[in-house]
Design an enzyme around this catalytic site. Sequence first.
Site, PDB file in Angstrom:
ATOM      1  N   THR A 375       0.885  -1.149   0.000  1.00 49.77           N
ATOM      2  CA  THR A 375       0.000   0.000   0.000  1.00 49.77           C
ATOM      3  C   THR A 375       0.930   1.207   0.000  1.00 49.77           C
ATOM      4  OG1 THR A 375      -1.582  -1.298   1.235  1.00 49.77           O
ATOM      5  CG2 THR A 375      -1.850   1.070   1.385  1.00 49.77           C
ATOM      6  N   THR A 393      -3.987   1.898  -2.307  1.00 52.97           N
ATOM      7  CA  THR A 393      -3.372   0.571  -2.441  1.00 52.97           C
ATOM      8  C   THR A 393      -3.847  -0.211  -3.659  1.00 52.97           C
ATOM      9  OG1 THR A 393      -3.007  -1.502  -1.238  1.00 52.97           O
ATOM     10  CG2 THR A 393      -5.170  -0.491  -1.008  1.00 52.97           C
ATOM     11  N   LEU A 394      -3.006  -1.157  -4.057  1.00 54.12           N
ATOM     12  CA  LEU A 394      -3.383  -2.232  -4.980  1.00 54.12           C
ATOM     13  C   LEU A 394      -3.476  -3.560  -4.230  1.00 54.12           C
ATOM     14  CD1 LEU A 394      -1.043  -1.336  -7.976  1.00 54.12           C
ATOM     15  CD2 LEU A 394      -3.534  -1.312  -8.052  1.00 54.12           C
ATOM     16  N   ASN A 395      -3.175  -3.521  -2.951  1.00 51.03           N
ATOM     17  CA  ASN A 395      -3.109  -4.648  -2.018  1.00 51.03           C
ATOM     18  C   ASN A 395      -1.721  -5.265  -2.034  1.00 51.03           C
ATOM     19  OD1 ASN A 395      -4.256  -6.041   0.105  1.00 51.03           O
ATOM     20  ND2 ASN A 395      -4.828  -7.778  -1.170  1.00 51.03           N
ATOM     21  N   ASP A 417      -8.691  -9.299   0.394  1.00 53.37           N
ATOM     22  CA  ASP A 417      -8.955  -8.672   1.695  1.00 53.37           C
ATOM     23  C   ASP A 417     -10.304  -9.079   2.277  1.00 53.37           C
ATOM     24  OD1 ASP A 417      -6.599  -7.442   2.206  1.00 53.37           O
ATOM     25  OD2 ASP A 417      -7.231  -5.417   1.699  1.00 53.37           O
ATOM     26  N   SER A 446     -10.341  -3.205   5.408  1.00 49.45           N
ATOM     27  CA  SER A 446      -8.975  -2.726   5.215  1.00 49.45           C
ATOM     28  C   SER A 446      -8.331  -2.409   6.550  1.00 49.45           C
ATOM     29  CB  SER A 446      -8.980  -1.470   4.338  1.00 49.45           C
ATOM     30  OG  SER A 446      -7.703  -0.861   4.332  1.00 49.45           O
ATOM     31  N   SER A 447      -7.002  -2.423   6.582  1.00 46.07           N
ATOM     32  CA  SER A 447      -6.256  -1.979   7.762  1.00 46.07           C
ATOM     33  C   SER A 447      -5.751  -0.548   7.616  1.00 46.07           C
ATOM     34  CB  SER A 447      -5.057  -2.908   8.002  1.00 46.07           C
ATOM     35  OG  SER A 447      -5.481  -4.206   8.335  1.00 46.07           O
ATOM     36  N   GLY A 467       1.586  -1.289   4.633  1.00 42.89           N
ATOM     37  CA  GLY A 467       2.139  -2.372   5.429  1.00 42.89           C
ATOM     38  C   GLY A 467       1.186  -3.504   5.747  1.00 42.89           C
TER      39      GLY A 467
END
Length: 565
Positions: A375, A393-395, A417, A446-447, A467
């Site tokens: 990310t 992000t793209l993951n 995810d 998501s985180s 991360g």
Amino acid sequence: MILRLKTSTRLLFSALLLTAVTGYGQQAAPLYHNGMVVCAYPDASQVGVDILKKGGNAVDAAVAVQFALAVTLPEAGNIGGGGFMVFRPAKGLPNTLDFREKAPAAANKNMFLDANGNVVPNMSIATHQASGVPGSVDGMVEAHNKYGKLKWAELVQPAINLARSGFKITPHLASDLNRNAESFKQLNPGKTYFLKDTPWEAGQLLIQEDLAKTLEQIRDKGRAGFYEGKVAAQLTAEMKSGNGMITESDLKNYHSVWRKPIIGRYKDYKIITMPPPSSGGIALLQLLHSVEKYPLHRWGYNQDSTVQVVVEAERRVYADRSKYLGDPDFFKVPVDSLLKPEYITSRMQNFSWDKATPSSDIKPGTFAGYESDQTTHYSIVDKEGNSVSITTTLNGGFGSKIVVKGAGFLLNNEMDDFSAKVGVPNMFGLTGGTANSIQPGKRMLSSMTPTIIEKDGKLVMVVGTPGGSTIITSVFQTILNVIEFNQDMQQAVASKRFHHQWLPDEVYIETAGTFTEAVKDKLQQKGYKVIVHGPSGRVDAILVTKGSMLQGGADPRADDTAAGW
């Protein structure tokens, strides 16, 4: 006698002190007065500063940086992904924008399971089915429409120039491109994106003509330049070539959402952060409240008591995340209950100084009524004091590693995810439940934790990081580094971090030197399993000093750069 050091001597002393504290050789934190951009690639940072110098505000600069990162940081910068924005105006109320990807209409909860109900390896990571409907372009359009000052075309043009003329790649990007070359070949038959006959070397130009043409469509037609017309046709054709699910209807129906921010307090500080479908905001506030009563400042940075309290808080918060967090448009997230001080306090009551609490003994809490490594984050403050914190992000690194033929941009693999199956961990080892199961049109959990902090009504900090599952803990520890351990912004982002996410029951550290041997021995004697896991996050942050200067913190773990004026 007062000892007066020359400026050069003071800077050298600061650099040596920073190296001793963090393990990274760094210059002292840069200071600027009129505006600052901290992001993951130097060219993109400069694009943002140029927009600020033209009279653009923080949102204008954020839009320009987003598109510039789509060119210069193919690992994570994107137009084929999504993200979250936290915005704090100099005057007025804060706001958040959810431009997270969504599951296509044809998606279903069993789509990554085989006939026996088992998860098919890599199907949610490196196939066309791994991609959610992208949100980044719509998000930038929405942000600009609501808060932007400069003309849209001015904000997209710098990215077009970088894509068409090329930019010099860093050693880090050269290494990433070389390491993933075989995957690019295998997943993109008949395409040559990011490939060359000889290995990439630092200083060589990366030119992306097809991406430049796609960005021109977005420059000239705004949202329609991506979600309709030529680019949409190219994206859906790419989907059909690999049995992907995204259709023209999915693209037309995608819309980002303005959401009310999650706001809490830590001591005298006001924390403004992202609501669900980010788990980050709730988790961050839970973590801060969990440790608030302990004398962390007296114990010190990465000392055994500090580490033990932080790990036990993280263990419990990630357990809650597994059960209660998901897309609020599909699942009633018990935000108020999760953030009640009494509830958070009760979660720490079975914590013992004598030994580690086994994660097997920790379940998600009960109450009445009941993300890659790759990310990227950027923080921006403008001359008026408007601030933006965006994580996008793209993951996984380079997303699914599949490039849209003719359009030149990478597809995300955000479908990973979701919880492909209850109790089965995703690529980051995070375990989820029914709250985050796959449903058509749903946003995956998501985180990402973009956050802005103020004190007494004044801006203090803009912070965030990539991360994967370590995002939440990296932001949490960076905030503690400043507030509790008196580190400046550069020290705070460079300091070595540790991480615990409930399952697996392990304390991840970045290097063997993250803890002293004495601290590590004490933790292991109490039953903590300490594992060297490599770099954790890439925090990019801005601190407003007592003298109202903007102090940048650019993570030394990669190419992150603070720029200002």
